[in-house]
Design a protein around this motif. Sequence first.
Motif, PDB file in Angstrom:
ATOM      1  N   THR A  46      79.662  78.784   6.204  1.00 14.06           N
ATOM      2  CA  THR A  46      80.570  78.353   7.273  1.00 14.06           C
ATOM      3  C   THR A  46      79.834  77.738   8.457  1.00 14.06           C
ATOM      4  OG1 THR A  46      80.490  80.583   8.233  1.00 14.06           O
ATOM      5  CG2 THR A  46      82.294  80.099   6.688  1.00 14.06           C
ATOM      6  N   ARG A  47      78.524  78.020   8.562  1.00 12.13           N
ATOM      7  CA  ARG A  47      77.776  77.542   9.736  1.00 12.13           C
ATOM      8  C   ARG A  47      76.780  76.437   9.397  1.00 12.13           C
ATOM      9  NH1 ARG A  47      77.416  83.113  10.197  1.00 12.13           N
ATOM     10  NH2 ARG A  47      75.171  83.088   9.731  1.00 12.13           N
ATOM     11  N   GLY A  48      76.552  76.190   8.143  1.00  8.76           N
ATOM     12  CA  GLY A  48      75.654  75.124   7.741  1.00  8.76           C
ATOM     13  C   GLY A  48      74.292  75.623   7.300  1.00  8.76           C
ATOM     14  N   GLY A  94      72.227  79.342  14.135  1.00 12.24           N
ATOM     15  CA  GLY A  94      73.165  79.980  13.218  1.00 12.24           C
ATOM     16  C   GLY A  94      73.039  79.567  11.770  1.00 12.24           C
ATOM     17  N   ALA A  95      72.003  78.821  11.426  1.00 11.63           N
ATOM     18  CA  ALA A  95      71.821  78.382  10.039  1.00 11.63           C
ATOM     19  C   ALA A  95      71.805  79.584   9.101  1.00 11.63           C
ATOM     20  CB  ALA A  95      70.524  77.596   9.901  1.00 11.63           C
ATOM     21  N   HIS A  96      72.433  79.417   7.950  1.00  4.78           N
ATOM     22  CA  HIS A  96      72.426  80.490   6.948  1.00  4.78           C
ATOM     23  C   HIS A  96      71.082  80.603   6.240  1.00  4.78           C
ATOM     24  CE1 HIS A  96      76.676  81.520   7.144  1.00  4.78           C
ATOM     25  NE2 HIS A  96      77.006  80.242   7.046  1.00  4.78           N
ATOM     26  N   ASN A  97      70.293  79.541   6.277  1.00  6.84           N
ATOM     27  CA  ASN A  97      69.017  79.513   5.570  1.00  6.84           C
ATOM     28  C   ASN A  97      68.178  78.370   6.117  1.00  6.84           C
ATOM     29  OD1 ASN A  97      70.175  77.156   4.109  1.00  6.84           O
ATOM     30  ND2 ASN A  97      71.313  78.729   2.993  1.00  6.84           N
ATOM     31  N   ILE A  98      66.919  78.337   5.714  1.00  2.36           N
ATOM     32  CA  ILE A  98      66.047  77.190   5.974  1.00  2.36           C
ATOM     33  C   ILE A  98      65.917  76.445   4.658  1.00  2.36           C
ATOM     34  CG2 ILE A  98      63.744  76.417   6.621  1.00  2.36           C
ATOM     35  CD1 ILE A  98      65.416  77.546   8.943  1.00  2.36           C
ATOM     36  N   ASN A  99      66.385  75.215   4.636  1.00  5.69           N
ATOM     37  CA  ASN A  99      66.535  74.425   3.420  1.00  5.69           C
ATOM     38  C   ASN A  99      65.502  73.295   3.443  1.00  5.69           C
ATOM     39  OD1 ASN A  99      67.441  72.827   1.296  1.00  5.69           O
ATOM     40  ND2 ASN A  99      69.589  72.866   1.920  1.00  5.69           N
ATOM     41  N   ASP A 192      77.069  89.459   2.716  1.00  5.20           N
ATOM     42  CA  ASP A 192      78.488  89.793   2.885  1.00  5.20           C
ATOM     43  C   ASP A 192      79.336  88.553   3.116  1.00  5.20           C
ATOM     44  OD1 ASP A 192      77.866  92.464   2.604  1.00  5.20           O
ATOM     45  OD2 ASP A 192      77.792  92.865   4.758  1.00  5.20           O
ATOM     46  N   GLU A 193      78.696  87.468   3.580  1.00  5.72           N
ATOM     47  CA  GLU A 193      79.411  86.211   3.833  1.00  5.72           C
ATOM     48  C   GLU A 193      79.441  85.318   2.593  1.00  5.72           C
ATOM     49  OE1 GLU A 193      78.661  84.789   8.247  1.00  5.72           O
ATOM     50  OE2 GLU A 193      76.766  85.405   7.328  1.00  5.72           O
TER      51      GLU A 193
END
Length: 290
Positions: A46-48, A94-99, A192-193
């Motif tokens: 949801t946050r990118g 707020g990134a979900h990960n480092i891509n 959980d997300e």
Amino acid sequence: MVCRQCPRECQIDRHGESYGFCASPDAFLVARTGLHAWEEPPISGTRGSGTVFFGGCNLRCVFCQNRAISHGGVGRKMDDGALIDAMLRLQDAGAHNINLVTPSHYTLQLARLLERARSLLHIPVVWNSSAYESVDSLRALDGLVDVYLPDVKYFSPAVSAAYSSAPDYYAVAVRAISEMLRQVGDARLYSDEGILLRGMILRHLILPGCRADSFDLLESLAKKFGTDAFLLSLMGQYTPEFAEDAPYPNLHRRLTSFEYQSVQNLANDLGFDGFSQDLTSATSKYTPEF
């Protein structure tokens, strides 16, 4: 020291003025960092996804949608400290990960950097590559990468030679995937997300006129790895705008619904689980500005 970290083994000193096939210096060439909303749902969430697009490429496909950076060398040089700071800013945003996008020609440099950054990053690291990688180099990432996102392109040596000057592509990619799975396993761990924290998503971009090659690729992958080792992401986003000067007429048109659906049907019949795109994604508007 000469560079042999990818299958090209150019043996070029990238500290000098001459670069190898990837056309990249030894220093990180970074074209863009930012939140990206158009990856698979467990990656973008949801946050990118916190993307870091590297300049240069060791495959340089004739149809690449990121050709401005993969072929054109767009980007600015960054040292380890600056790149770690950029990753931390993405984490704070707020990134979900480092891509890490198109990172293969910087594998050993990134292994060194990730060792330094490991205690500072509290989100997964995603390795988003073409799968044209050296197993010896990939071993340096063991314990540093959480999610592998290889984009496996071809089965036929003739097709991979024509479009990427890599007749050994499939043989190399299979060995690379085996090493990736050895590192992260075939079980997937989610937050959980619903964000993928560990595991593999294997992508395949279906090319116009190459439906038979996609069939051969999927059947071979299923035979080699089974259908539960990774999630399969079938992509129909091929856009001919980026291949206008390629001497292959089939690449000058979009993928047909029949081509895409027939490959999707085979993936379902083989028992793969994962994701597929709507063909409305076949537009250059989803390509980031570099």
